[in-house]
Design a protein around this motif. Structure first.
Motif, PDB file in Angstrom:
ATOM      1  N   ASP A 283       0.753  -1.344   0.026  1.00 52.52           N
ATOM      2  CA  ASP A 283       0.017   0.014  -0.011  1.00 52.52           C
ATOM      3  C   ASP A 283       1.004   1.121  -0.017  1.00 52.52           C
ATOM      4  O   ASP A 283       0.829   1.968  -0.882  1.00 52.52           O
ATOM      5  CB  ASP A 283      -1.021  -0.167   1.334  1.00 52.52           C
ATOM      6  N   THR A 284       2.001   1.118   0.875  1.00 54.24           N
ATOM      7  CA  THR A 284       2.598   2.286   0.970  1.00 54.24           C
ATOM      8  C   THR A 284       3.679   2.583  -0.275  1.00 54.24           C
ATOM      9  O   THR A 284       3.660   3.733  -0.750  1.00 54.24           O
ATOM     10  CB  THR A 284       3.619   2.484   2.191  1.00 54.24           C
ATOM     11  N   ARG A 285       4.037   1.469  -0.911  1.00 64.68           N
ATOM     12  CA  ARG A 285       4.945   1.662  -2.018  1.00 64.68           C
ATOM     13  C   ARG A 285       4.066   1.736  -3.129  1.00 64.68           C
ATOM     14  O   ARG A 285       4.464   2.747  -4.095  1.00 64.68           O
ATOM     15  CB  ARG A 285       5.369   0.203  -2.355  1.00 64.68           C
ATOM     16  N   ILE A 286       2.939   1.613  -3.298  1.00 67.52           N
ATOM     17  CA  ILE A 286       1.815   2.124  -4.489  1.00 67.52           C
ATOM     18  C   ILE A 286       1.654   3.491  -4.257  1.00 67.52           C
ATOM     19  O   ILE A 286       1.822   4.425  -5.166  1.00 67.52           O
ATOM     20  CB  ILE A 286       0.622   1.333  -4.560  1.00 67.52           C
ATOM     21  N   ILE A 287       1.396   4.144  -3.051  1.00 66.52           N
ATOM     22  CA  ILE A 287       0.922   5.582  -2.754  1.00 66.52           C
ATOM     23  C   ILE A 287       2.340   6.364  -2.971  1.00 66.52           C
ATOM     24  O   ILE A 287       2.365   7.278  -3.627  1.00 66.52           O
ATOM     25  CB  ILE A 287       0.599   5.820  -1.329  1.00 66.52           C
ATOM     26  N   LYS A 288       3.449   5.629  -2.383  1.00 63.29           N
ATOM     27  CA  LYS A 288       4.887   6.361  -2.892  1.00 63.29           C
ATOM     28  C   LYS A 288       5.166   6.504  -4.261  1.00 63.29           C
ATOM     29  O   LYS A 288       5.671   7.641  -4.808  1.00 63.29           O
ATOM     30  CB  LYS A 288       5.895   5.641  -2.280  1.00 63.29           C
ATOM     31  N   GLY A 289       5.052   5.410  -5.077  1.00 65.91           N
ATOM     32  CA  GLY A 289       5.089   5.412  -6.374  1.00 65.91           C
ATOM     33  C   GLY A 289       4.176   6.584  -7.210  1.00 65.91           C
ATOM     34  O   GLY A 289       4.762   7.060  -8.168  1.00 65.91           O
ATOM     35  N   MET A 290       2.850   6.387  -6.779  1.00 61.82           N
ATOM     36  CA  MET A 290       1.909   7.427  -7.328  1.00 61.82           C
ATOM     37  C   MET A 290       2.225   8.726  -7.351  1.00 61.82           C
ATOM     38  O   MET A 290       2.277   9.618  -8.090  1.00 61.82           O
ATOM     39  CB  MET A 290       0.644   7.152  -6.839  1.00 61.82           C
ATOM     40  N   ARG A 291       2.729   9.187  -5.835  1.00 59.14           N
ATOM     41  CA  ARG A 291       3.202  10.422  -5.397  1.00 59.14           C
ATOM     42  C   ARG A 291       4.663  11.155  -6.245  1.00 59.14           C
ATOM     43  O   ARG A 291       4.539  12.149  -6.966  1.00 59.14           O
ATOM     44  CB  ARG A 291       3.430  10.398  -4.091  1.00 59.14           C
ATOM     45  N   ASN A 292       5.410   9.600  -6.448  1.00 58.07           N
ATOM     46  CA  ASN A 292       6.634  10.421  -7.380  1.00 58.07           C
ATOM     47  C   ASN A 292       6.187  10.346  -8.740  1.00 58.07           C
ATOM     48  O   ASN A 292       6.991  11.529  -9.610  1.00 58.07           O
ATOM     49  CB  ASN A 292       7.694   9.088  -7.472  1.00 58.07           C
ATOM     50  N   GLN A 293       5.356   9.875  -9.328  1.00 57.48           N
ATOM     51  CA  GLN A 293       4.771   9.995 -10.635  1.00 57.48           C
ATOM     52  C   GLN A 293       4.341  11.331 -10.835  1.00 57.48           C
ATOM     53  O   GLN A 293       4.595  11.979 -11.931  1.00 57.48           O
ATOM     54  CB  GLN A 293       3.755   8.767 -10.937  1.00 57.48           C
ATOM     55  N   VAL A 294       3.396  11.837  -9.750  1.00 55.54           N
ATOM     56  CA  VAL A 294       2.702  13.022  -9.843  1.00 55.54           C
ATOM     57  C   VAL A 294       4.012  14.081  -9.926  1.00 55.54           C
ATOM     58  O   VAL A 294       3.918  15.011 -10.461  1.00 55.54           O
ATOM     59  CB  VAL A 294       1.799  13.206  -8.639  1.00 55.54           C
ATOM     60  N   ASN A 295       5.011  13.802  -8.779  1.00 53.56           N
ATOM     61  CA  ASN A 295       5.957  14.957  -8.812  1.00 53.56           C
ATOM     62  C   ASN A 295       6.865  15.035 -10.201  1.00 53.56           C
ATOM     63  O   ASN A 295       7.045  16.113 -10.737  1.00 53.56           O
ATOM     64  CB  ASN A 295       7.052  14.392  -7.606  1.00 53.56           C
ATOM     65  N   ARG A 296       7.090  13.853 -10.617  1.00 48.24           N
ATOM     66  CA  ARG A 296       7.804  13.777 -12.090  1.00 48.24           C
ATOM     67  C   ARG A 296       6.805  14.652 -13.205  1.00 48.24           C
ATOM     68  O   ARG A 296       7.478  15.280 -13.910  1.00 48.24           O
ATOM     69  CB  ARG A 296       7.859  12.323 -12.522  1.00 48.24           C
ATOM     70  N   LEU A 297       5.480  14.303 -13.223  1.00 47.95           N
ATOM     71  CA  LEU A 297       4.736  15.204 -14.179  1.00 47.95           C
ATOM     72  C   LEU A 297       4.502  16.624 -13.873  1.00 47.95           C
ATOM     73  O   LEU A 297       4.706  17.368 -14.815  1.00 47.95           O
ATOM     74  CB  LEU A 297       3.264  14.421 -13.983  1.00 47.95           C
ATOM     75  N   VAL A 298       4.709  16.882 -12.508  1.00 48.53           N
ATOM     76  CA  VAL A 298       4.479  18.306 -12.226  1.00 48.53           C
ATOM     77  C   VAL A 298       5.955  19.097 -12.542  1.00 48.53           C
ATOM     78  O   VAL A 298       5.946  20.079 -13.092  1.00 48.53           O
ATOM     79  CB  VAL A 298       4.217  18.586 -10.872  1.00 48.53           C
ATOM     80  N   ASN A 299       6.927  18.320 -12.266  1.00 51.21           N
ATOM     81  CA  ASN A 299       8.512  19.002 -12.626  1.00 51.21           C
ATOM     82  C   ASN A 299       8.466  19.098 -14.114  1.00 51.21           C
ATOM     83  O   ASN A 299       8.964  19.801 -14.463  1.00 51.21           O
ATOM     84  CB  ASN A 299       9.297  17.824 -12.058  1.00 51.21           C
ATOM     85  N   CYS A 300       8.126  17.940 -15.005  1.00 51.14           N
ATOM     86  CA  CYS A 300       7.906  18.043 -16.304  1.00 51.14           C
ATOM     87  C   CYS A 300       7.172  19.032 -16.944  1.00 51.14           C
ATOM     88  O   CYS A 300       7.686  20.038 -17.500  1.00 51.14           O
ATOM     89  CB  CYS A 300       7.462  16.735 -16.726  1.00 51.14           C
TER      90      CYS A 300
END
Length: 314
Positions: A210-227
């Motif tokens: 659960d934590t890994r999925i949430i962490k992965g989603m958060r990282n993906q969002v951060n990457r998209l925002v940064n991009c």
């Protein structure tokens, strides 16, 4: 309670058949015990900082060998000053346990590695890995910056057996020296999940996932925002440069001096200074593509640079 402590507590609450429990105890004795001779009598001491593990060791010894272990608690004086729980057996009780588990006379240079465990049946191998983690394992919280699970081994031979056993389940385990022993470790989140599944830590597995999925989603969002931010900054920087070139031309001869196709995009940029090339193309009715706009702005830049290099004479 740390994630590692929660995981061990869950493991100590599992029920298993006698053969599996025995292999679990074999791993614990191999990885977390010392044998000394006091007044001519052997003493077996199994130490752990986890109270649930200490309780499990005590229960297993009493269940299988009908012995009366002694539990000694002392405070660690370094670092966090955790309690250390030592489950002890002395004399004939220690000899009986060691002999039954196949470790009699094995402590001349440290515990004897149980080579046969690699060829044991699946359920017994899993039990041995479970006991290994209870004895000297640790795992980072899934919310940590990096994933890490390790098992400390007092000698290289036993560490190598753990590596081979874990890699028979395709876990990508590795080993490295650590202080007076060796650590067998996993670094991939997916492989740590597989290991937790192997040893029966289902609740820990679900929490980790659960934590890994949430962490992965958060990282993906951060990457998209940064991009998106990078693209926005790039668009703004390009528009600012284009406006600077247009102003130079306005100040030196006016936009009327430009060919019609260049004047058109220059006036469009003045009207829409915040637009990217795709948006500007739409403003022009799609008559000029992004590539065409980029080419025209490059021509405007060349003209502006030429005017900068050749200022008007007064």
């Amino acid at each position: 309670m740390s994630f590692a402590a929660e995981t061990k507590k869950e493991l100590t609450q599992l029920s298993s058949d006698p053969a599996e429990s025995r292999h679990e105890l074999m791993a614990i004795v191999a990885l977390a015990s010392t044998v000394t001779t006091i007044d001519g009598r052997q003493q077996l001491a199994i130490e752990t900082e986890n109270v649930a593990t200490a309780r499990r060791i005590y229960t297993l010894l009493k269940t299988f060998f009908q012995v009366q272990p002694e539990v000694v608690v002392r405070k660690k004086m370094r670092l966090k000053k955790n309690h250390v729980y030592a489950v002890r057996l002395t004399g004939s009780q220690a000899e009986t346990v060691l002999e039954d588990l196949g470790y009699k006379g094995a402590w001349a240079d440290g515990p004897l590695a149980p080579n046969w465990v690699v060829s044991a049946e699946d359920a017994l191998q899993r039990a041995f890995l479970r006991g290994s983690f209870l004895a000297s394992g640790s795992v980072n919280s899934p919310g940590s910056p990096s994933y890490h699970l390790e098992i400390y081994s007092p000698n290289q031979e036993l560490g190598r057996i753990l590596v081979d056993l874990m890699n028979s389940y395709d876990l990508h385990a590795r080993m490295t020296p650590r202080k007076k022993g060796f650590i067998v470790y996993l670094k991939e989140g997916e492989k740590i999940v597989d290991f937790l599944n192997l040893i029966g830590a289902v609740r820990a597995l679900l929490k980790f996932e659960d934590t890994r999925i949430i962490k992965g989603m958060r990282n993906q969002v951060n990457r998209l925002v940064n991009c998106e931010t990078a693209n926005m900054n790039k668009t703004i920087s390009a528009a600012v440069r284009q406006m600077e070139h247009i102003r130079v031309i306005q100040n030196r001869g006016g936009l009327e001096s430009l060919p019609e196709h260049l004047r058109e995009v220059a006036e469009a940029r003045i009207r829409h200074p915040e637009a990217n090339l795709q948006e500007l193309s739409k403003r022009l009715g799609g008559r000029v593509s992004k590539s065409g706009l980029n080419h025209r702005f490059k021509r405007i830049e060349d003209i502006a640079n030429g005017l900068r290099m050749n200022p008007p004479k007064h």
